[in-house]
Scaffold this motif. Structure first.
Motif, short mmCIF file in Angstrom:
data_model
loop_
_atom_site.label_atom_id
_atom_site.label_comp_id
_atom_site.label_asym_id
_atom_site.label_seq_id
_atom_site.Cartn_x
_atom_site.Cartn_y
_atom_site.Cartn_z
N SER A 1 0.83 -1.20 0.00
CA SER A 1 0.00 0.00 0.00
C SER A 1 0.87 1.25 0.00
CB SER A 1 -0.90 0.01 1.23
OG SER A 1 -0.19 0.45 2.38
N PRO A 2 0.29 2.41 -0.28
CA PRO A 2 1.03 3.67 -0.18
C PRO A 2 1.07 4.22 1.24
CG PRO A 2 -1.17 4.08 -1.02
CD PRO A 2 -1.05 2.59 -0.87
N ASP A 3 0.56 3.43 2.20
CA ASP A 3 0.38 3.93 3.57
C ASP A 3 1.39 3.34 4.55
OD1 ASP A 3 -1.95 5.16 2.53
OD2 ASP A 3 -3.10 3.32 2.90
N LYS A 4 1.74 4.12 5.55
CA LYS A 4 2.50 3.64 6.70
C LYS A 4 1.53 3.03 7.69
CE LYS A 4 3.96 6.73 9.59
NZ LYS A 4 4.73 7.85 10.19
N LEU A 5 1.82 1.82 8.16
CA LEU A 5 0.90 1.10 9.05
C LEU A 5 1.45 1.09 10.47
CD1 LEU A 5 0.08 -1.96 6.75
CD2 LEU A 5 -1.12 0.23 6.92
N SER A 6 0.73 1.70 11.38
CA SER A 6 1.16 1.76 12.78
C SER A 6 0.58 0.62 13.61
CB SER A 6 0.77 3.10 13.41
OG SER A 6 -0.64 3.28 13.36
N LYS A 7 -0.41 -0.08 13.04
CA LYS A 7 -1.03 -1.22 13.71
C LYS A 7 -1.29 -2.32 12.68
CE LYS A 7 -3.45 1.35 17.35
NZ LYS A 7 -4.74 1.57 18.05
N VAL A 8 -1.37 -3.54 13.17
CA VAL A 8 -1.89 -4.63 12.36
C VAL A 8 -2.90 -5.39 13.21
CG1 VAL A 8 0.17 -4.87 10.93
CG2 VAL A 8 -0.05 -6.24 13.00
N TYR A 9 -3.75 -6.16 12.55
CA TYR A 9 -4.81 -6.89 13.24
C TYR A 9 -4.85 -8.32 12.73
CZ TYR A 9 -6.43 -2.19 14.43
OH TYR A 9 -6.51 -0.89 14.90
N PHE A 10 -5.20 -9.22 13.64
CA PHE A 10 -5.34 -10.63 13.31
C PHE A 10 -6.72 -11.13 13.73
CE2 PHE A 10 -0.80 -10.10 13.42
CZ PHE A 10 -0.28 -11.04 12.53
N HIS A 11 -7.24 -12.10 12.98
CA HIS A 11 -8.46 -12.81 13.37
C HIS A 11 -8.10 -13.96 14.31
CE1 HIS A 11 -11.05 -10.86 10.37
NE2 HIS A 11 -10.07 -11.02 9.49
N LEU A 12 -8.85 -14.07 15.40
CA LEU A 12 -8.78 -15.23 16.30
C LEU A 12 -10.18 -15.84 16.35
CD1 LEU A 12 -6.68 -13.61 19.20
CD2 LEU A 12 -5.83 -14.93 17.24
N TYR A 13 -10.56 -16.49 15.27
CA TYR A 13 -11.96 -16.88 15.06
C TYR A 13 -12.52 -17.77 16.16
CZ TYR A 13 -11.69 -15.09 10.24
OH TYR A 13 -11.57 -14.30 9.12
N TRP A 14 -11.71 -18.69 16.67
CA TRP A 14 -12.28 -19.66 17.61
C TRP A 14 -12.67 -19.05 18.95
CZ3 TRP A 14 -8.81 -24.65 16.97
CH2 TRP A 14 -9.13 -25.24 15.74
N ASN A 15 -12.27 -17.83 19.22
CA ASN A 15 -12.73 -17.18 20.45
C ASN A 15 -14.24 -16.93 20.42
OD1 ASN A 15 -10.10 -17.15 21.26
ND2 ASN A 15 -9.81 -14.93 21.09
N ALA A 16 -14.86 -17.07 19.24
CA ALA A 16 -16.32 -16.91 19.15
C ALA A 16 -17.06 -18.04 19.84
CB ALA A 16 -16.74 -16.83 17.68
N PHE A 17 -16.40 -19.21 20.01
CA PHE A 17 -17.09 -20.38 20.54
C PHE A 17 -16.93 -20.45 22.06
CE2 PHE A 17 -15.86 -21.39 16.13
CZ PHE A 17 -17.15 -21.41 15.59
N GLN A 18 -17.37 -19.37 22.69
CA GLN A 18 -17.33 -19.25 24.15
C GLN A 18 -18.62 -18.59 24.61
OE1 GLN A 18 -13.81 -17.08 25.32
NE2 GLN A 18 -12.50 -18.19 23.88
N PRO A 19 -19.20 -19.05 25.73
CA PRO A 19 -20.42 -18.41 26.24
C PRO A 19 -20.23 -16.91 26.41
CG PRO A 19 -19.99 -20.45 27.43
CD PRO A 19 -18.77 -20.19 26.57
N GLY A 20 -21.22 -16.16 25.96
CA GLY A 20 -21.16 -14.71 26.07
C GLY A 20 -20.46 -14.01 24.93
N SER A 21 -19.93 -14.76 23.96
CA SER A 21 -19.30 -14.14 22.80
C SER A 21 -20.35 -13.43 21.95
CB SER A 21 -18.59 -15.20 21.96
OG SER A 21 -19.54 -16.03 21.30
N GLU A 22 -19.88 -12.60 21.04
CA GLU A 22 -20.82 -11.91 20.16
C GLU A 22 -21.61 -12.88 19.29
OE1 GLU A 22 -19.52 -8.44 18.10
OE2 GLU A 22 -18.28 -7.74 19.76
N MET A 23 -20.97 -13.98 18.85
CA MET A 23 -21.69 -14.98 18.09
C MET A 23 -22.79 -15.61 18.94
SD MET A 23 -20.37 -18.53 16.24
CE MET A 23 -19.49 -17.75 14.89
N ASP A 24 -22.48 -15.91 20.17
CA ASP A 24 -23.45 -16.52 21.08
C ASP A 24 -24.63 -15.59 21.33
OD1 ASP A 24 -24.72 -18.02 23.11
OD2 ASP A 24 -23.49 -17.06 24.65
N VAL A 25 -24.35 -14.36 21.71
CA VAL A 25 -25.41 -13.42 22.06
C VAL A 25 -26.26 -13.09 20.84
CG1 VAL A 25 -25.91 -11.09 22.89
CG2 VAL A 25 -24.11 -12.45 23.99
N ARG A 26 -25.61 -12.87 19.71
CA ARG A 26 -26.35 -12.52 18.51
C ARG A 26 -27.30 -13.65 18.10
NH1 ARG A 26 -28.72 -8.68 15.42
NH2 ARG A 26 -28.37 -8.98 13.17
#
Length: 621
Positions: free
Chosen positions: A57-82
């Protein structure tokens, strides 16, 4: 004599002439080297991930992000509540939740949940601070990544394989031990819009293309199907070295499977000690069908393998060349879930087989943002599924469906049902933010499918087919958005289509045209048509006469600024464009009224007219 108005038609528009320039859009790039060990007794995955990240990209990146998908399979997660919240909505007396999820996550204990934990993360050898936000890991870089540069991340992680709830997990309903999707820390996509960091609530996925080198260590009795090509096939056997071989005996307790995948944006695998393996080859592509042995389904899995061989040449002719050396149909997951070079499917149904494979075009090679535009993936794959299944039926001499429009009638029925419920939402709605699962599913799959079939009505089927080939050619591996698709559609057809995108995607306005009245004035017969719905369309009006002859009267819509070519051998009359601001339009023709026995709007049924009862006027003289 009918007064006919002819306008400029770009009937012979050559879709080769304008193709001199390829669209430019920078793409980030990744190179994964994953080494993991799955303990089948504890269901724990431990692993290391070396990730080379190319910031194109033409941009300087000060942060990066990763998916940790399996954290959804816990009671109270956004997947659970939704899921539980949507289950409070009743549609026809039934909870509007995903029946695979329901409230199951809320009931998981500590041994059943899923999670992904980062033990350490370094960039260019230096540890970086991290914050976990549910299923997203934020990395606040101590030193930004400059534009047009490369960095290396070294990650140590562990994960617990959840009980199979949605897509991934262990011990699914069919007894597959491990369905390993969304199983590793996956870098989020950064594109011209910025970072894409949606929580894993229900759907969908968007990823960075790159190369994967994956080594999986597991109990020696287990057999694996996966994305990519098995590099150590000689050590493994089991049909990977050559069809029909057995899994090779080894003295150690575990064996390592080594897969390579190039120019892909995800990696899936599944493992079970009782898997069977069918191997086929067609046009240089290896087809793997991997499934749990079942006497009742053995023939069906073989049929699926044979069907894949039958349809691939047609798929490539209609939609573009398949870009990879292999494809694997792997029994696992909770239905059908697509990944690069592989799919997880519950069973060998051919509709699912064709649909999931067509995702290789409309997600794995084109890579649109499923979260924001799910119809570009699911809808287009559904359309292609119908076309491929039709080809397969003809190739095998099987009976074709009788409902119109051919191969896509179910999609229209689903859409009409959604309209009647009053729950329709614009197709621009983010896939996780629909008010109901029903509206998401019909918009993403059925209304997206109709978009292409109805486009054939607007520009002609043959031109629509050229549009799809050009879309593939120009936007493969470039993450196209809706504007990119419609730009191609306009360029190939020579027809202005901004109105179609606006109405069909951005609104819930519907189509409803009627034959209003007819009368005779001297030697001229007139038919008045009425637009009742709020969405304007061009109109095909077919007239049938007592002598069994037919005429097609074509009325383009003014915002198109052009019209489609003739689609069949019927005598066709082209009329002046119908202005979208006018609710009525009068068609004149030079037959006596007494000779007319039928007037029908859109006999092909490709126009998604929500009330077709008023489309036909029959005269019994």
């Amino acid at each position: 004599m009918v007064k006919r108005f002819f306008f400029l038609l770009l009937l012979n528009f050559s879709f080769q002439l304008f193709l001199s320039a390829q669209p430019e859009r920078w793409q980030q790039q990744v190179k994964y080297n994953l080494n993991v060990d799955l303990d089948v007794n504890t269901n724990m995955v431990t692993g290391t991930e070396k990730l080379e990240y190319f910031n194109n990209s033409p941009d300087k990146l000060s942060k990066v992000y990763f998916h940790l998908y399996w954290n959804a399979f816990q009671p109270g997660s956004e997947m659970d509540v939704r899921s539980r919240e949507l289950g409070k909505n009743l549609i026809n007396g039934r909870p509007d939740w995903d029946n695979r999820v329901k409230d199951r996550i809320s009931k998981l204990d500590s041994s059943q949940i899923g999670y992904q934990r980062i033990k350490s993360l370094k960039m260019n050898g230096v540890a970086q601070p991290m914050i976990v936000h549910g299923t997203i890991l934020e990395v606040d870089l101590q030193k930004p990544i400059p534009a047009k540069s490369k960095v290396t991340f070294d990650i140590v992680f562990e994960a617990q394989v959840p009980v199979q709830i949605r897509r991934s997990g262990r011990d699914n309903a069919e007894g597959v031990r491990y369905s390993m999707s969304q199983w590793y820390p996956k870098l989020c996509e950064y594109d011209y819009e910025g970072w894409h960091t949606p929580q894993y609530v229900a759907r969908e996925f968007y990823g960075v293309w790159g190369d994967y080198d994956v080594s999986i260590k597991i109990d020696k009795s287990y057999k694996i199907g996966a994305t990519g090509v098995l590099k150590n096939a000689g050590e493994i056997g089991w049909g990977y070295d050559k069809p029909g071989t057995s899994l090779k005996n080894i003295t150690s307790a575990k064996r390592t499977w080594h897969f390579i995948g190039e120019n892909i944006h995800d990696f899936v695998w599944a493992a079970d000690p009782t898997y069977e393996h069918i191997v086929k080859n067609v046009d240089g592509v290896t087809i793997n069908v991997i499934y749990k042995k079942s006497d009742s389904l053995e023939r069906a899995w073989q049929t699926a393998a044979d069907a894949a061989v039958t349809v691939l040449p047609y798929m490539e002719k209609r939609f573009g060349k398949y870009a990879y050396p292999q494809y694997s149909f792997i029994q696992g997951g909770d239905g059908g879930m697509e990944y690069p070079m592989a799919t997880l499917i519950k069973g060998p149904g051919l509709g699912t087989v064709f649909h999931e494979w067509m995702h290789s075009w409309y997600q794995m090679m084109l890579g649109s943002n499923e979260n924001e535009h799910p119809w570009m993936d699911e809808g287009f794959a559904s359309y292609a599924e119908g076309e491929v299944y039709s080809y397969y039926r003809k190739a095998k001499g099987l009976k074709e469906p009788e409902s119109l429009p051919l191969n896509h009638a179910d999609a229209y029925r689903n859409y009409y049902y959604l309209v009647k419920t009053g729950l329709a939402e614009p197709m621009t709605t983010n896939s996780d933010h629909y008010n109901t699962n029903l509206a998401y599913e019909i918009n993403a799959y059925s209304k997206g499918e109709i978009l292409l079939e109805q486009l054939g009505y607007i520009v002609s089927d043959s031109v629509r087919n050229n549009i799809l080939l050009e879309y593939y050619k120009l936007w493969r591996f470039k993450h196209p958005n809706p504007n990119d698709f419609f730009k191609i559609a306009q360029d190939v057809s020579g027809i202005q289509l901004g109105w179609y995108k606006e109405y069909w995607l951005n609104t819930i306005k519907t189509i409803d045209y009627s034959v209003d009245s007819l009368w005779e004035e001297g030697n001229t017969t007139k038919i008045r048509l009425r637009r009742i719905g709020e969405m304007p369309m061009p109109v095909d009006l077919q007239l049938t006469f007592k002598d069994s002859t037919k005429e097609m009267h074509y009325i383009p819509m003014d915002m198109m600024l052009a019209g489609k070519p003739a689609e069949n051998s019927e005598k066709r009359f082209i009329h002046k464009a119908w202005s979208w601001t006018n609710p009525t339009y009068t068609v004149e023709f030079d037959h006596p009224l007494s000779q007319l026995i039928k007037a029908e709007i859109d006999p092909s049924k490709r126009m998604a007219d929500v009330n077709q009862d008023n489309n036909v006027l029959k005269l019994n003289w």
